[in-house]
Scaffold this active site. Structure first.
Site, PDB file in Angstrom:
ATOM      1  N   LYS A 290       8.393   0.319  34.509  1.00  0.00           N
ATOM      2  CA  LYS A 290       8.731   0.521  33.097  1.00  0.00           C
ATOM      3  C   LYS A 290       7.541   0.262  32.174  1.00  0.00           C
ATOM      4  CE  LYS A 290      13.597  -0.562  33.679  1.00  0.00           C
ATOM      5  NZ  LYS A 290      14.701  -1.449  33.316  1.00  0.00           N
ATOM      6  N   CYS A 291       6.453  -0.260  32.715  1.00  0.00           N
ATOM      7  CA  CYS A 291       5.276  -0.627  31.918  1.00  0.00           C
ATOM      8  C   CYS A 291       4.250   0.501  31.939  1.00  0.00           C
ATOM      9  CB  CYS A 291       4.667  -1.910  32.484  1.00  0.00           C
ATOM     10  SG  CYS A 291       3.078  -2.356  31.749  1.00  0.00           S
ATOM     11  N   GLY A 292       3.867   0.976  30.760  1.00  0.00           N
ATOM     12  CA  GLY A 292       2.885   2.054  30.662  1.00  0.00           C
ATOM     13  C   GLY A 292       1.537   1.685  31.248  1.00  0.00           C
TER      14      GLY A 292
ATOM     15  N   ARG B 295       1.824   1.749  34.994  1.00  0.00           N
ATOM     16  CA  ARG B 295       1.862   3.134  35.492  1.00  0.00           C
ATOM     17  C   ARG B 295       0.482   3.779  35.448  1.00  0.00           C
ATOM     18  NH1 ARG B 295       6.451   3.343  32.151  1.00  0.00           N
ATOM     19  NH2 ARG B 295       5.330   4.683  30.698  1.00  0.00           N
TER      20      ARG B 295
END
Length: 114
Positions: free
Chosen positions: A10-12, A15
């Protein structure tokens, strides 16, 4: 080269770091979703130390109740214990290769250990 990333999908930033690893030729990536497979006390302690940080510096405040619980004012041992018990308190991502450990915020820091 093997690279292990402690990842939150969920973390940009996490990712983006994972994408760098996956796009780097010759890198075999192991992805650990640390919210599903929590850190052991020994591993988290080692990662933080090898990254040249303290538990307080690795504490995630945004999106958690760490501030309200007074974690930033606790000693490193208490912060580390809270992080092991509640992995969402760990800021991310950490990446480990045979060249070392980096806290990859921003994601380009991963290049230091590739």
């Amino acid at each position: 080269m093997k690279a292990t990333i402690w990842h939150n999908p969920k973390c940009g930033t996490s990712r983006k770091t994972l994408a760098i690893l996956q796009e780097t030729p010759g890198v075999e990536v192991e992805v650990i979703d640390y919210l599903s497979t929590p850190y052991t006390h020994a591993k988290l302690s080692q990662l933080i130390a090898d990254a040249g940080m303290t538990p307080g510096q690795a504490l995630r405040l945004m999106g958690t109740d760490a501030q309200e619980r007074g974690l930033p004012d606790m000693d490193d041992a208490a912060i580390l214990d809270a992080m092991v018990a509640h992995p969402a308190y760990v800021n991310r991502p950490f990446v480990e290769t045979d060249k070392g450990v980096r806290f990859c915020r921003p994601q380009d820091k991963v290049h230091d250990i590739l």
